[in-house]
Scaffold this motif. Structure first.
Motif, mmCIF file in Angstrom:
data_model
loop_
_atom_site.group_PDB
_atom_site.id
_atom_site.type_symbol
_atom_site.label_atom_id
_atom_site.label_comp_id
_atom_site.label_asym_id
_atom_site.label_seq_id
_atom_site.Cartn_x
_atom_site.Cartn_y
_atom_site.Cartn_z
ATOM 1 N N ALA A 1 0.785 -1.187 0.000
ATOM 2 C CA ALA A 1 0.000 0.000 0.000
ATOM 3 C C ALA A 1 0.815 1.232 0.000
ATOM 4 C CB ALA A 1 -0.934 0.010 1.149
ATOM 5 N N VAL A 2 0.104 2.334 0.081
ATOM 6 C CA VAL A 2 0.712 3.564 -0.279
ATOM 7 C C VAL A 2 0.173 4.706 0.504
ATOM 8 C CG1 VAL A 2 -0.780 3.243 -2.251
ATOM 9 C CG2 VAL A 2 0.614 5.177 -2.172
ATOM 10 N N ALA A 3 -0.157 5.774 -0.194
ATOM 11 C CA ALA A 3 -0.369 7.059 0.410
ATOM 12 C C ALA A 3 -1.522 7.113 1.368
ATOM 13 C CB ALA A 3 -0.605 8.060 -0.694
ATOM 14 N N ALA A 4 -1.317 7.786 2.451
ATOM 15 C CA ALA A 4 -2.351 7.853 3.473
ATOM 16 C C ALA A 4 -3.372 8.905 3.126
ATOM 17 C CB ALA A 4 -1.724 8.184 4.817
ATOM 18 N N TRP B 1 16.633 -7.137 4.309
ATOM 19 C CA TRP B 1 16.170 -6.210 3.280
ATOM 20 C C TRP B 1 14.722 -6.542 2.897
ATOM 21 C CZ3 TRP B 1 19.544 -2.550 0.834
ATOM 22 C CH2 TRP B 1 20.883 -2.668 1.186
ATOM 23 N N ASP B 2 14.463 -7.827 2.650
ATOM 24 C CA ASP B 2 13.112 -8.255 2.290
ATOM 25 C C ASP B 2 12.146 -8.057 3.457
ATOM 26 O OD1 ASP B 2 14.274 -9.015 -0.066
ATOM 27 O OD2 ASP B 2 13.956 -11.160 0.196
ATOM 28 N N PHE B 3 12.605 -8.385 4.650
ATOM 29 C CA PHE B 3 11.818 -8.216 5.874
ATOM 30 C C PHE B 3 11.329 -6.768 5.963
ATOM 31 C CE2 PHE B 3 11.723 -9.904 10.457
ATOM 32 C CZ PHE B 3 10.913 -8.884 10.939
ATOM 33 N N ALA B 4 12.272 -5.824 5.862
ATOM 34 C CA ALA B 4 11.923 -4.407 5.995
ATOM 35 C C ALA B 4 10.999 -3.942 4.870
ATOM 36 C CB ALA B 4 13.190 -3.556 6.020
ATOM 37 N N ALA B 5 11.225 -4.436 3.648
ATOM 38 C CA ALA B 5 10.372 -4.035 2.528
ATOM 39 C C ALA B 5 8.950 -4.552 2.699
ATOM 40 C CB ALA B 5 10.967 -4.538 1.216
ATOM 41 N N ASN B 6 8.794 -5.790 3.185
ATOM 42 C CA ASN B 6 7.456 -6.308 3.475
ATOM 43 C C ASN B 6 6.764 -5.468 4.548
ATOM 44 O OD1 ASN B 6 8.070 -9.897 3.080
ATOM 45 N ND2 ASN B 6 7.431 -8.389 1.585
ATOM 46 N N VAL B 7 7.508 -5.080 5.577
ATOM 47 C CA VAL B 7 6.929 -4.240 6.622
ATOM 48 C C VAL B 7 6.554 -2.876 6.059
ATOM 49 C CG1 VAL B 7 7.373 -3.087 8.832
ATOM 50 C CG2 VAL B 7 8.100 -5.454 8.493
ATOM 51 N N ASP B 8 7.406 -2.322 5.195
ATOM 52 C CA ASP B 8 7.062 -1.067 4.509
ATOM 53 C C ASP B 8 5.700 -1.183 3.828
ATOM 54 O OD1 ASP B 8 9.400 0.280 5.119
ATOM 55 O OD2 ASP B 8 10.340 -0.062 3.162
ATOM 56 N N GLY B 9 5.550 -2.255 3.044
ATOM 57 C CA GLY B 9 4.308 -2.430 2.301
ATOM 58 C C GLY B 9 3.120 -2.615 3.206
ATOM 59 N N SER B 10 3.298 -3.392 4.266
ATOM 60 C CA SER B 10 2.206 -3.618 5.207
ATOM 61 C C SER B 10 1.800 -2.326 5.890
ATOM 62 C CB SER B 10 2.645 -4.657 6.247
ATOM 63 O OG SER B 10 1.619 -4.894 7.178
ATOM 64 N N LYS B 11 2.784 -1.541 6.317
ATOM 65 C CA LYS B 11 2.454 -0.285 6.990
ATOM 66 C C LYS B 11 1.782 0.697 6.045
ATOM 67 C CE LYS B 11 4.236 3.414 9.867
ATOM 68 N NZ LYS B 11 5.410 4.089 10.465
ATOM 69 N N ILE C 1 -2.188 -0.346 16.586
ATOM 70 C CA ILE C 1 -1.459 -0.785 15.398
ATOM 71 C C ILE C 1 -0.285 0.146 15.111
ATOM 72 C CG2 ILE C 1 -1.618 -1.126 12.903
ATOM 73 C CD1 ILE C 1 -4.532 -2.000 13.343
ATOM 74 N N ASP C 2 -0.526 1.438 15.188
ATOM 75 C CA ASP C 2 0.531 2.413 14.924
ATOM 76 C C ASP C 2 1.689 2.232 15.898
ATOM 77 O OD1 ASP C 2 1.493 4.964 13.595
ATOM 78 O OD2 ASP C 2 1.388 5.629 15.685
ATOM 79 N N LYS C 3 1.391 2.038 17.173
ATOM 80 C CA LYS C 3 2.431 1.834 18.181
ATOM 81 C C LYS C 3 3.235 0.568 17.891
ATOM 82 C CE LYS C 3 3.106 1.325 23.190
ATOM 83 N NZ LYS C 3 2.409 1.264 24.506
ATOM 84 N N ALA C 4 2.552 -0.494 17.469
ATOM 85 C CA ALA C 4 3.234 -1.754 17.178
ATOM 86 C C ALA C 4 4.131 -1.641 15.950
ATOM 87 C CB ALA C 4 2.207 -2.867 16.991
#
Length: 410
Positions: free
Chosen positions: A14-17, A321-331, A355-358
């Motif tokens: 996902a993307v823009a808030a 690297w993949d871990f962080a990118a997946n988290v980027d996408g999830s967030k 969720i934001d805190k986690a």
């Protein structure tokens, strides 16, 4: 890894808030419009001002370059797309109208509509918060539209990155290819479920050896190339921790390298063609915001199942690297629907806060191992306790995140 290629997975990243801003019709925008001009060339992206006050902003974009271009207003993280105009032909003009909240942003142009763009410049919005306009339906559509923009942008970055990576690999420049491997994968990992929804495209691009064998598929893509670049020791085991790594395998010949390189580039082009098609737009609209929130959950599941075990990048150990990118996408997916979730009363607001805190706690832990700009430590450097802490943080996020879809769909 073995992946479920379901319709729900389509909206995985996902993307823009919407909470930050949204593209709106001029009649719907609050307050008086502010007008800025943008000149896009093949090398520069010049905006007439570096700041504005919150509310409606018109960016009048003129393309004086030789290539069709795009113009973006990006959020402070450089990932979320607040607004964009695309397909601006040489000599043509287009206007981007956004309602921007106070905060820090970036402007950037993308001549040729691939790559990272040119002329990225800081842009500040001052003033007070602007109340979001429009019905829930309108806000949901804006969220889906901005998700589509994010996916296109990530794949447009992926195309030239894969071209450079595969060129180095095919030419036998293994040092350069190894340096590019993890960086090249970042945009793909952020939008991974899009490829997963397209039949055998993700297997062709990103399957591990054990998964290809289990499904009786030819083994191609990133991880086939990875094994050539990080040649396993004779005593090494495959990711099933049982099969000898050299069993029925040998390093690729020059001709085979060229074949694997061309295949990966071709499959990424297929992905790029798809995300720029009407079929992709229709699929996103059908999935709706529930699909986006499910995408946030599925990407976190991806981390828990494969990245945390170190099985994704078995030879290079670039799993973080993949871990962080997946988290980027999830967030990003969460950010896209959090405004809707928070509008569902006190329970929705409390859920968003949890969720934001986690997410922030998980990101802070990941930051102790590096970042995408300077690199992450090898996954082999993590201790059992490190992995346990990451697992605990993932679980702390997964529990409230599992409630997100039912909240936004209520």
């Amino acid at each position: 890894m073995t992946r479920s290629r379901t319709a729900a997975a389509l909206a995985g990243l996902a993307v823009a808030a919407v909470a930050l801003s949204g593209c709106v019709a001029k009649a719907d925008a609050a307050g008086r419009s502010q007008n800025l001009s943008v000149t896009s060339t093949d090398q520069e992206c010049t905006v007439s001002g570096a700041s504005a006050t919150s509310g409606t902003i018109d960016f009048a974009v003129k393309n004086t370059g030789s290539q069709t271009t795009e113009f973006y207003l990006l959020a402070h993280d450089g990932l979320r797309i607040v607004g964009e105009v695309e397909n601006i032909a040489p000599g043509a003009s287009r206007t981007l109208t956004v309602t921007a909240q106070p905060g820090s942003y970036y402007t950037v142009c993308k001549p040729g509509m691939v790559g990272d763009g040119v002329g990225r410049t800081a842009f500040e919005v001052t003033g007070g918060k602007v109340e979001a306009a429009g019905s829930d339906a309108a806000r949901q559509k804006a969220a889906v539209d901005q998700y589509a923009s994010f996916v296109k942008n990530q794949v447009e970055q992926l195309v030239p990155a894969v071209a450079a990576f595969t060129a180095a690999y095919a030419a036998g420049d293994d040092a350069k290819a190894r340096d590019l491997f993890a960086k090249t994968r970042i945009p793909y990992e952020r939008i991974e479920p899009i490829a997963e929804s397209l039949g055998d495209l993700d297997p062709k691009i990103d399957y591990r050896e054990v998964d290809a064998d289990a499904e009786g598929l030819p083994w191609t893509g990133f991880h086939r190339i990875e094994k050539d670049l990080w040649v396993p020791a004779k005593s090494a085991l495959n990711s099933d921790a049982q099969t000898p790594a050299w069993q029925d395998w040998k390093p690729s010949t020059t001709a085979e390298r060229q074949k694997y390189a061309a295949g990966l580039a071709a499959n990424v082009k297929t992905l790029n063609d798809y995300v720029h098609s009407a079929k992709f737009t229709a699929a996103l609209e059908a999935a709706g915001v529930a699909g986006l929130s499910n995408g946030a959950i599925s990407l976190l599941d991806e981390v828990a199942k494969n990245k945390i075990t170190g099985e994704e990048d078995w030879w290079s150990h670039t799993d973080l690297w993949d871990f962080a990118a997946n988290v980027d996408g999830s967030k990003m997916a969460f950010s896209l629907v959090e405004d809707l979730a928070a509008s569902k009363g006190s329970e929705g607001k409390a859920l968003v806060a949890r969720i934001d805190k986690a997410y922030r706690a998980l990101e802070a832990k990941l930051a102790t191992y590096g970042n995408a700009s300077s690199g992450y430590v090898s996954y082999t450097k993590l201790t059992t306790d490190d992995k346990r802490q990451l697992t605990d943080l993932l679980n702390a996020l997964a529990e409230p995140l599992s409630q997100l879809t039912s909240t936004v769909a209520a």
